[in-house]
Write a protein that holds these residues in place. Structure first.
Motif, mmCIF file in Angstrom:
data_model
loop_
_atom_site.group_PDB
_atom_site.id
_atom_site.type_symbol
_atom_site.label_atom_id
_atom_site.label_comp_id
_atom_site.label_asym_id
_atom_site.label_seq_id
_atom_site.Cartn_x
_atom_site.Cartn_y
_atom_site.Cartn_z
ATOM 1 N N GLU A 24 16.360 -91.683 97.392
ATOM 2 C CA GLU A 24 16.292 -90.282 97.818
ATOM 3 C C GLU A 24 15.281 -90.038 98.934
ATOM 4 N N ASP A 25 14.066 -90.589 98.802
ATOM 5 C CA ASP A 25 13.056 -90.336 99.837
ATOM 6 C C ASP A 25 13.446 -90.955 101.170
ATOM 7 N N GLU A 26 14.112 -92.118 101.143
ATOM 8 C CA GLU A 26 14.574 -92.753 102.383
ATOM 9 C C GLU A 26 15.645 -91.912 103.063
ATOM 10 N N VAL A 27 16.604 -91.429 102.274
ATOM 11 C CA VAL A 27 17.700 -90.639 102.826
ATOM 12 C C VAL A 27 17.169 -89.326 103.376
ATOM 13 N N LEU A 28 16.282 -88.689 102.656
ATOM 14 C CA LEU A 28 15.712 -87.425 103.111
ATOM 15 C C LEU A 28 14.980 -87.611 104.440
ATOM 16 N N ARG A 29 14.181 -88.655 104.547
ATOM 17 C CA ARG A 29 13.436 -88.923 105.782
ATOM 18 C C ARG A 29 14.392 -89.228 106.941
ATOM 19 N N ALA A 30 15.359 -90.124 106.720
ATOM 20 C CA ALA A 30 16.293 -90.510 107.785
ATOM 21 C C ALA A 30 17.192 -89.348 108.188
ATOM 22 N N ALA A 31 17.658 -88.578 107.214
ATOM 23 C CA ALA A 31 18.543 -87.445 107.520
ATOM 24 C C ALA A 31 17.796 -86.362 108.287
ATOM 25 N N THR A 32 16.528 -86.155 107.953
ATOM 26 C CA THR A 32 15.720 -85.179 108.687
ATOM 27 C C THR A 32 15.530 -85.627 110.126
ATOM 28 N N GLU A 33 15.197 -86.902 110.325
ATOM 29 C CA GLU A 33 15.032 -87.432 111.676
ATOM 30 C C GLU A 33 16.333 -87.317 112.466
ATOM 31 N N HIS A 34 17.460 -87.596 111.821
ATOM 32 C CA HIS A 34 18.767 -87.497 112.475
ATOM 33 C C HIS A 34 19.074 -86.040 112.846
ATOM 34 N N ALA A 35 18.825 -85.121 111.924
ATOM 35 C CA ALA A 35 19.104 -83.704 112.182
ATOM 36 C C ALA A 35 18.286 -83.185 113.362
ATOM 37 N N VAL A 36 17.055 -83.658 113.487
ATOM 38 C CA VAL A 36 16.179 -83.225 114.581
ATOM 39 C C VAL A 36 16.585 -83.879 115.900
ATOM 40 N N SER A 37 16.739 -85.207 115.891
ATOM 41 C CA SER A 37 16.962 -85.922 117.155
ATOM 42 C C SER A 37 18.385 -85.792 117.680
ATOM 43 N N VAL A 38 19.369 -85.694 116.784
ATOM 44 C CA VAL A 38 20.760 -85.661 117.232
ATOM 45 C C VAL A 38 21.326 -84.243 117.255
ATOM 46 N N HIS A 39 21.018 -83.467 116.224
ATOM 47 C CA HIS A 39 21.619 -82.137 116.100
ATOM 48 C C HIS A 39 20.727 -81.007 116.595
ATOM 49 N N GLY A 40 19.481 -81.325 116.996
ATOM 50 C CA GLY A 40 18.616 -80.330 117.607
ATOM 51 C C GLY A 40 17.956 -79.356 116.651
ATOM 52 N N HIS A 41 17.919 -79.679 115.343
ATOM 53 C CA HIS A 41 17.239 -78.801 114.386
ATOM 54 C C HIS A 41 15.731 -78.973 114.509
ATOM 55 N N ALA A 42 14.994 -77.947 114.137
ATOM 56 C CA ALA A 42 13.540 -78.034 114.091
ATOM 57 C C ALA A 42 13.140 -78.651 112.750
ATOM 58 N N ASP A 43 12.191 -79.587 112.779
ATOM 59 C CA ASP A 43 11.709 -80.212 111.540
ATOM 60 C C ASP A 43 10.865 -79.185 110.797
#
Length: 63
Positions: A24-43
């Protein structure tokens, strides 16, 4: 239990097809990084909570 998140469950203009799975912690970290870098969301804490709520249990594939 391993978790996963699938971008196809969250339609976007990019039609992203990325699936991330792991602990869970790995997926949460990677998905957050992906959402920010690829989809333009604010962390933010709100983004992390939304991602955490969207995590699903990964169903093992049996051969």
């Amino acid at each position: 239990m391993r978790k996963k998140i699938d971008c196809r469950d969250h339609p976007s203009e990019m039609n992203c097809t990325l699936v991330i799975s792991g602990e869970e912690d790995e997926v949460l970290r990677a998905a957050t990084e992906h959402a920010v870098s690829v989809h333009g969301h604010a962390d933010s804490a709100e983004l992390r909570e939304q991602i955490k709520a969207a995590l699903k249990d990964e169903v093992p594939q049996h051969a």
